[in-house]
Design a protein around this motif. Structure first.
Motif, PDB file in Angstrom:
ATOM      1  N   SER A  46     -23.288 -16.718 113.514  1.00  0.00           N
ATOM      2  CA  SER A  46     -24.113 -17.012 113.419  1.00  0.00           C
ATOM      3  C   SER A  46     -24.723 -17.446 111.945  1.00  0.00           C
ATOM      4  CB  SER A  46     -25.347 -16.494 113.803  1.00  0.00           C
ATOM      5  OG  SER A  46     -25.921 -15.039 113.304  1.00  0.00           O
ATOM      6  N   ARG A  47     -24.324 -16.647 110.704  1.00  0.00           N
ATOM      7  CA  ARG A  47     -24.574 -17.064 109.617  1.00  0.00           C
ATOM      8  C   ARG A  47     -23.275 -17.745 108.970  1.00  0.00           C
ATOM      9  NH1 ARG A  47     -28.708 -11.978 109.853  1.00  0.00           N
ATOM     10  NH2 ARG A  47     -30.288 -13.232 109.694  1.00  0.00           N
ATOM     11  N   LEU A  48     -23.787 -17.744 107.912  1.00  0.00           N
ATOM     12  CA  LEU A  48     -22.194 -17.930 106.389  1.00  0.00           C
ATOM     13  C   LEU A  48     -22.695 -16.716 106.213  1.00  0.00           C
ATOM     14  CD1 LEU A  48     -20.522 -19.961 104.944  1.00  0.00           C
ATOM     15  CD2 LEU A  48     -22.382 -19.901 103.565  1.00  0.00           C
ATOM     16  N   VAL A  87     -16.844 -17.215 106.786  1.00  0.00           N
ATOM     17  CA  VAL A  87     -16.882 -18.339 108.036  1.00  0.00           C
ATOM     18  C   VAL A  87     -18.305 -18.795 107.842  1.00  0.00           C
ATOM     19  CG1 VAL A  87     -15.579 -17.278 109.665  1.00  0.00           C
ATOM     20  CG2 VAL A  87     -18.046 -16.509 109.269  1.00  0.00           C
ATOM     21  N   ALA A  88     -18.508 -19.824 108.721  1.00  0.00           N
ATOM     22  CA  ALA A  88     -20.007 -20.526 108.487  1.00  0.00           C
ATOM     23  C   ALA A  88     -20.458 -20.116 110.009  1.00  0.00           C
ATOM     24  CB  ALA A  88     -19.863 -22.368 109.089  1.00  0.00           C
ATOM     25  N   PRO A  89     -21.872 -20.692 110.029  1.00  0.00           N
ATOM     26  CA  PRO A  89     -22.590 -20.290 111.559  1.00  0.00           C
ATOM     27  C   PRO A  89     -21.616 -21.532 112.835  1.00  0.00           C
ATOM     28  CG  PRO A  89     -24.019 -20.870 109.860  1.00  0.00           C
ATOM     29  CD  PRO A  89     -22.822 -21.562 108.943  1.00  0.00           C
ATOM     30  N   GLY A  90     -21.426 -20.796 113.832  1.00  0.00           N
ATOM     31  CA  GLY A  90     -21.224 -21.589 114.932  1.00  0.00           C
ATOM     32  C   GLY A  90     -19.818 -21.888 114.825  1.00  0.00           C
ATOM     33  N   ASP A  91     -18.867 -20.505 114.014  1.00  0.00           N
ATOM     34  CA  ASP A  91     -17.665 -20.773 113.975  1.00  0.00           C
ATOM     35  C   ASP A  91     -17.630 -19.808 115.208  1.00  0.00           C
ATOM     36  OD1 ASP A  91     -17.162 -22.494 112.532  1.00  0.00           O
ATOM     37  OD2 ASP A  91     -16.404 -20.920 110.177  1.00  0.00           O
ATOM     38  N   TYR A 102     -19.258 -16.426 118.559  1.00  0.00           N
ATOM     39  CA  TYR A 102     -19.388 -16.962 116.738  1.00  0.00           C
ATOM     40  C   TYR A 102     -20.093 -16.299 116.206  1.00  0.00           C
ATOM     41  CZ  TYR A 102     -19.263 -19.911 121.681  1.00  0.00           C
ATOM     42  OH  TYR A 102     -18.556 -21.090 121.975  1.00  0.00           O
ATOM     43  N   THR A 144     -23.492 -12.086 114.053  1.00  0.00           N
ATOM     44  CA  THR A 144     -22.812 -13.107 115.164  1.00  0.00           C
ATOM     45  C   THR A 144     -23.733 -13.022 116.387  1.00  0.00           C
ATOM     46  OG1 THR A 144     -21.781 -10.684 115.827  1.00  0.00           O
ATOM     47  CG2 THR A 144     -20.404 -12.052 114.821  1.00  0.00           C
ATOM     48  N   TYR A 145     -23.090 -13.708 118.423  1.00  0.00           N
ATOM     49  CA  TYR A 145     -23.897 -13.668 119.197  1.00  0.00           C
ATOM     50  C   TYR A 145     -22.667 -13.977 120.188  1.00  0.00           C
ATOM     51  CZ  TYR A 145     -23.202 -19.176 119.443  1.00  0.00           C
ATOM     52  OH  TYR A 145     -23.227 -20.276 118.918  1.00  0.00           O
ATOM     53  N   GLU A 199     -21.633 -15.592 124.118  1.00  0.00           N
ATOM     54  CA  GLU A 199     -21.512 -16.591 124.962  1.00  0.00           C
ATOM     55  C   GLU A 199     -20.600 -17.071 125.958  1.00  0.00           C
ATOM     56  OE1 GLU A 199     -25.289 -18.879 123.874  1.00  0.00           O
ATOM     57  OE2 GLU A 199     -23.486 -20.351 124.344  1.00  0.00           O
TER      58      GLU A 199
END
Lengths: 233, 258
Positions: A38-40, A11-15, A36, A28-29, A31
């Motif tokens: 936050s890192r690859l 996965v890429a940041p934002g996925d 989501y 991850t984070y 919201e």
């Protein structure tokens, strides 16, 4: 409560990884009840916890960690150590010098000089102050011999393995001593350059294939094969 | 001696329109053969520099851009550090050989402005509050420029940040749309930008659906502006797919190399 990716998918940041009642883990984070990346990196689920094993990250000190660092500066009261974290770490002279330490009489560079590599433990770090180190425990202090291998800090758990199964295996198979710094630096010292070479090879293989399963067996096999090839020559 | 009189304003405007009309022919094909809603060919590469913590290389048409990222590390000079978050130090720089006529390598007024604008487009995407008292340095080097370099620079910088392992809320991707030859067109190149009527660069965080940069240079009606923004967002989404592909392909190639 859907999950949007399978285990070990890239996965890429934002996925968007998961929605609903999940706990956000490393890289991850969360919201609005959504998790989501936050890192690859590679997704992993561990019960309710969703985390990403990042392909590349930097080291954030945690009190209790063993790290390997390089002395970059001597100050009147101690040393500044580069441990590859966002902040330079401090090692106080009073931590090293026995009894009463007097800045005007003690020759600090004769203990650790700029460029020396040391093994140390993190004793304090809270983002408002620079990390504090100590060498007052057995096995810590100046590194005098061996080879250093650098890997991304997120891969350290894989190198250690479950209850130390992976390092244990490398130590057994190559006869080398391994000191693992949580900051991604690993010290290898063995009886021969050949043994050290094998250990370095094993670490590189683990780093490259850290996402695959059954890795311990494959690394064992590789070391044995290599060793046989060398012995038969 | 020949004296050229300044032409009346109406006539001058007419001439400018004429010049601008040539940018798009009757069939709707632009100077470089693209349709109005087509991007230039894009190539992205991640992790191209070994000394920087993260890096990316991007080609978009004739634009060639290299980005290197360092950090987070101790902020220097000390006084720029913030106690509650990291700072991004961003430098957009055009190489002397990036344009037709040699450009002075010293940062120009435009370079300084774009550095600020790009920094502000990247800031919302990075978890700055995780790393107080540090700085993240982003160096955007324009090796060859052909219009739309601020957008291409943002797209490449986001890739380099992700490559450096800096935690981000989302990637940032940027694309411009504008008006050239009387029509709204996507991803203007240099001539279209200079001769055309207007340019609207947009930066987007695609998953969060948030715009982090929106500028306009030139004159557009409200309807035209909305059409341009929509078109630019469409371009951003296409570029985002390429961005993800570039990030992931670095890993896949490492896997194949065993």
């Amino acid at each position: 409560m859907p999950l949007f990716y399978e285990k070990k998918q890239l996965v890429a940041p934002g996925d968007l990884l998961a929605e609903g009642d999940y706990v956000s883990g490393d890289s991850t984070y969360k919201e609005n009840e959504k998790i989501y990346a936050s890192r690859l990196g590679l997704v992993d689920y561990d019960g309710k916890r969703v985390h990403v094993v990042a392909l590349k990250a930097f080291y954030i000190p945690v009190p209790g960690d063993t790290v390997i660092g390089k002395v970059v500066e001597t100050t009147p009261s101690g040393w500044v150590i580069d441990i590859k974290a966002p902040h330079p770490a401090r090692l106080r002279a009073s931590d090293v010098v026995e009894r009463s330490f007097k800045p005007e009489t003690t020759d600090l560079p004769s203990i650790f000089d700029v460029g020396d590599l040391i093994i140390a433990n993190v004793i304090a770090y809270d983002r408002t102050r620079d990390p504090q180190l100590t060498v007052r425990e057995p096995g810590l202090g100046k590194i005098v011999r061996g080879q250093l291998v650098e890997v991304t800090p997120t891969k350290i758990p894989r190198i250690i393995g479950r209850q130390g199964s992976m390092v244990g295996m490398i130590k057994r198979e190559t006869g080398c001593q391994l000191t693992i710094g949580q900051n991604g630096l690993i010290l290898i010292s063995g009886r021969s350059p050949e043994a050290e070479r094998l250990a370095v090879m094993a670490l590189r293989k683990i780093e490259k294939e850290s996402h695959t399963s059954g890795l311990t067996d494959r690394v064992t096999e590789m070391i044995r094969k290599e060793r046989k090839a060398v012995e038969s020559n | 001696m020949k004296v050229t009189k300044k032409k009346p304003k109406k006539e001058r405007e007419k001439m400018a329109n004429k010049k601008s009309e040539k940018l798009i022919d009757k069939k709707g094909i632009r100077l470089d053969g693209r349709k109005v809603d087509e991007l230039r060919p894009v190539k992205m590469d991640v992790g191209v520099l070994s000394n920087a913590d993260g890096s990316a290389y991007l080609e978009q048409g004739r634009n060639k851009i290299l980005v290197g990222v360092y950090g987070p590390k101790e902020a220097h000079p000390r006084h720029i550090a913030k106690q509650d978050r990291a700072v991004i130090q961003c430098r957009y720089h055009m190489a002397p050989f990036s344009v037709d006529e040699r450009k002075s390598p010293a940062p120009s007024r435009r370079d300084v402005e774009l550095s600020k604008v790009i920094r502000e487009a990247l800031e919302p995407a990075v978890f700055l509050e995780y790393y107080p008292r540090t700085s993240i340095q982003v160096y955007i080097e324009i090796l060859q420029a052909d219009g739309g370099t601020r957008c291409a620079g943002i797209t490449a910088a986001a890739l380099a940040l992700a490559d450096a392992g800096i935690p981000m809320r989302d990637l940032v991707v940027a694309c411009a749309a504008g008006k050239a030859g009387g029509k709204i067109a996507l991803d203007l190149m240099d001539t279209e930008d200079k001769v055309g009527e207007a340019d609207v660069p947009v930066a987007l965080m695609p998953n969060l659906n948030a715009i982090t940069l929106l500028q306009m240079d030139g004159n557009l009606s409200v309807d035209e502006f909305n059409a341009a923004v929509d078109m630019a967002l469409g371009g951003c989404k296409k570029l985002y797919e390429l961005q993800k592909e570039a990030l992931k392909s670095k890993y896949v190639s490492a896997e194949e190399a065993k």
